[in-house]
Design a protein around this motif. Structure first.
Motif, short mmCIF file in Angstrom:
data_model
loop_
_atom_site.label_atom_id
_atom_site.label_comp_id
_atom_site.label_asym_id
_atom_site.label_seq_id
_atom_site.Cartn_x
_atom_site.Cartn_y
_atom_site.Cartn_z
N UNK B 117 -0.18 -18.08 1.94
CA UNK B 117 0.76 -17.78 0.83
C UNK B 117 0.60 -16.21 0.78
N UNK B 118 -0.70 -15.66 0.86
CA UNK B 118 -0.81 -14.04 0.92
C UNK B 118 0.15 -13.48 1.90
N UNK B 119 0.13 -14.01 3.11
CA UNK B 119 0.85 -13.49 4.23
C UNK B 119 2.32 -13.70 4.03
N UNK B 120 2.65 -14.72 3.49
CA UNK B 120 4.12 -14.81 3.22
C UNK B 120 4.90 -13.88 2.17
N UNK B 121 3.73 -13.69 1.05
CA UNK B 121 4.15 -12.55 -0.07
C UNK B 121 4.28 -11.39 0.69
N UNK B 122 3.51 -10.94 1.49
CA UNK B 122 3.68 -9.60 2.43
C UNK B 122 4.62 -9.62 3.11
N UNK B 123 5.23 -10.70 3.61
CA UNK B 123 6.35 -10.91 4.48
C UNK B 123 7.67 -10.50 3.51
N UNK B 124 7.49 -11.22 2.51
CA UNK B 124 8.76 -11.18 1.52
C UNK B 124 8.79 -9.51 1.13
N UNK B 125 7.56 -8.98 0.96
CA UNK B 125 7.68 -7.53 0.55
C UNK B 125 8.30 -6.74 1.89
N UNK B 126 7.91 -7.01 2.99
CA UNK B 126 8.36 -6.26 4.18
C UNK B 126 9.78 -6.51 4.31
N UNK B 127 10.33 -7.86 3.94
CA UNK B 127 11.90 -8.11 3.89
C UNK B 127 12.61 -7.29 2.90
N UNK B 128 12.07 -7.16 1.75
CA UNK B 128 12.89 -6.53 0.67
C UNK B 128 13.06 -5.02 1.33
N UNK B 129 11.72 -4.31 1.84
CA UNK B 129 11.74 -3.05 2.44
C UNK B 129 12.82 -2.74 3.48
N UNK B 130 12.66 -3.69 4.34
CA UNK B 130 13.85 -3.73 5.65
C UNK B 130 15.21 -3.70 4.90
N UNK B 133 14.99 -0.56 1.59
CA UNK B 133 14.47 0.77 1.75
C UNK B 133 13.36 0.92 0.73
N UNK B 134 12.51 2.14 0.78
CA UNK B 134 11.31 2.19 0.11
C UNK B 134 11.48 2.01 -1.52
N UNK B 135 12.79 2.73 -2.04
CA UNK B 135 12.91 2.69 -3.48
C UNK B 135 13.03 1.30 -4.03
N UNK B 136 13.69 0.35 -3.19
CA UNK B 136 14.06 -1.00 -3.67
C UNK B 136 12.61 -1.66 -3.65
N UNK B 137 11.77 -1.61 -2.41
CA UNK B 137 10.64 -2.40 -2.26
C UNK B 137 9.45 -1.93 -3.37
N UNK B 138 9.49 -0.51 -3.90
CA UNK B 138 8.83 0.11 -5.21
C UNK B 138 9.07 -0.64 -6.43
N UNK B 139 10.24 -0.75 -6.67
CA UNK B 139 11.08 -1.43 -7.67
C UNK B 139 10.29 -2.93 -7.75
N UNK B 140 10.57 -3.54 -6.47
CA UNK B 140 10.14 -5.02 -6.54
C UNK B 140 8.61 -5.01 -6.80
N UNK B 141 7.88 -4.10 -6.28
CA UNK B 141 6.57 -4.55 -6.21
C UNK B 141 6.05 -4.06 -7.67
N UNK B 142 6.72 -3.02 -8.42
CA UNK B 142 6.51 -2.69 -9.84
C UNK B 142 6.74 -3.86 -10.69
N UNK B 143 7.73 -4.66 -10.46
CA UNK B 143 8.12 -5.93 -11.06
C UNK B 143 7.07 -7.10 -10.85
N UNK B 144 6.84 -7.37 -9.64
CA UNK B 144 5.70 -8.42 -9.53
C UNK B 144 4.45 -8.13 -9.84
N UNK B 145 3.94 -6.83 -9.92
CA UNK B 145 2.60 -6.04 -10.28
C UNK B 145 2.58 -6.00 -11.65
N UNK B 146 3.55 -6.25 -12.50
CA UNK B 146 3.81 -5.51 -13.91
C UNK B 146 2.64 -5.78 -14.64
N UNK B 147 2.12 -7.13 -14.56
CA UNK B 147 0.88 -7.37 -15.56
C UNK B 147 -0.39 -7.31 -14.63
N UNK B 148 -0.25 -6.74 -13.65
CA UNK B 148 -1.68 -6.68 -12.82
C UNK B 148 -2.31 -5.46 -12.84
#
Lengths: 234, 234
Positions: B117-130, B133-148
């Motif tokens: 699951x951790x590998x798949x999570x990283x792959x989804x992040x890679x897919x968003x970046x691809x 771009x970086x700005x969208x990946x950053x927004x995505x990561x800020x959302x999924x890590x919001x309470x972390x």
């Protein structure tokens, strides 16, 4: 206090909006520690720059080598970003001329030490990122790595490292490698298999995997890396 | 072949321009290996996503914890991006429901294995970046890590790990740690000092540094990490 970094900025083809970031990137902790007032050294920027460099190089390799699998990309990346490579680039950019070092560090030849130069190179990358964002950092890295990318990657005929290792080991030693399951760990549904691989020359490799086959493949990949270490990338 | 990923895209609050990247991110090698025609699995995207995640988390921590030094930031980062944390996020986003697994992997409970699951999570992040771009990946990561993000970082009164370790060791064992210089290596101007630190409980830590003091500080930091491992971040 901002020095005249115009020659350095020309050399690296990046002009900072806030040159204080560049000044921090060039401040070694040994210099900061000698100041009467607290001064920020380049260690936080190095931490940031390391991650910036890793992503920029990863992105470039991902796009450049579409046929390479992640093991090959990891190997190419680690050669590109290793200390010695970064220190070489730092010297090419004359970053060493601009470093602020403490007296002791200067006396001990710190200005030419690869580890110190590689750290400073990462800090400068971190400073560009902080100053201009990802796109500027990427352009900067593409410039300083322009002649560093390998032309090709080492072709592995498949991902089957076990078969490949057997061929190489037979050819070199006239014997096969041996694999031993040394144990398992973790709960049943997340069981980890531990394997030890022995080469005929006595060299041994440990690995783990979520299946016996994966653990053996990983061990075989390590052994192949060891046996083909000096063959280069291309 | 593109499945209906609309529920997943709603759940992760990111709509792909090219949904094929998402499909690849959800394709485990065990599924790809079972197909008659070659199909790309998620391993290259995982390689990319790992570096994207590392930079986004590094940038956020750098900006969030201005008083933290790089050792503290490294420690916080490794807790945030470790396998268990990423697997938790993958489960929160229901990524496991959408994974394509091979029959054997499915039978062995792969759909709930943290490493997968951790590998798949990283792959989804890679897919968003691809895809964005970086700005969208950053927004995505800020959302999924919001309470972390941790609210604070563990305050170290200074960078002097040796003094701190002595306090902790005296308090716990009524004895001091011992340091032994086990050797030096490298040419004179890049000499590396090797140190072995022993705690009264018999635990031992090796380290290296460009000076004896630095090597001792690094060893002390490792020993402190070991002794304070379960105290959490804040």
């Amino acid at each position: 206090m901002v020095e005249d970094f115009s020659r350095l900025q020309q050399g690296i083809h990046y002009r900072f909006s806030q040159v204080k970031h560049l000044a921090t990137a060039l401040t070694h902790s040994s210099w900061a520690n000698e100041q009467p007032e607290p001064v920020e050294d380049n260690e936080r920027l190095e931490f940031l720059g390391d991650a910036v460099l890793e992503l920029c190089v990863t992105e470039e390799l991902f796009k450049r080598f579409k046929g390479a699998h992640e093991g090959q990309l990891t190997k190419i990346r680690s050669k590109l970003v290793k200390e010695k490579s970064l220190a070489t680039i730092a010297r090419e950019l004359d970053i060493n001329d601009f470093l602020k070092l403490g007296r002791g560090e200067e006396a001990q030849g710190g200005r030419n030490r690869s580890s110190l130069l590689a750290d400073a190179m990462e800090a400068v990358i971190g400073a560009v990122f902080l100053d201009g964002g990802y796109a500027e950092a990427q352009k900067f890295i593409m410039r300083i790595f322009a002649n560093k990318w390998p032309a090709t990657f080492k072709i592995e005929s498949s991902k089957d490292f076990k078969s490949k290792l057997q061929e190489v080991t037979q050819a070199r030693f006239k014997e096969r490698p041996t694999y031993v399951l040394t144990g398992t760990k973790g709960p049943e549904h997340e069981k980890i298999f531990m394997v030890n691989l022995n080469l005929p020359d006595g060299k041994s490799f440990d690995s783990e995997g979520s299946s016996l086959k994966k653990a053996e493949q990983t061990a075989a990949a390590k052994a192949l890396d060891y046996l083909t270490e000096d063959e280069g990338l291309s």
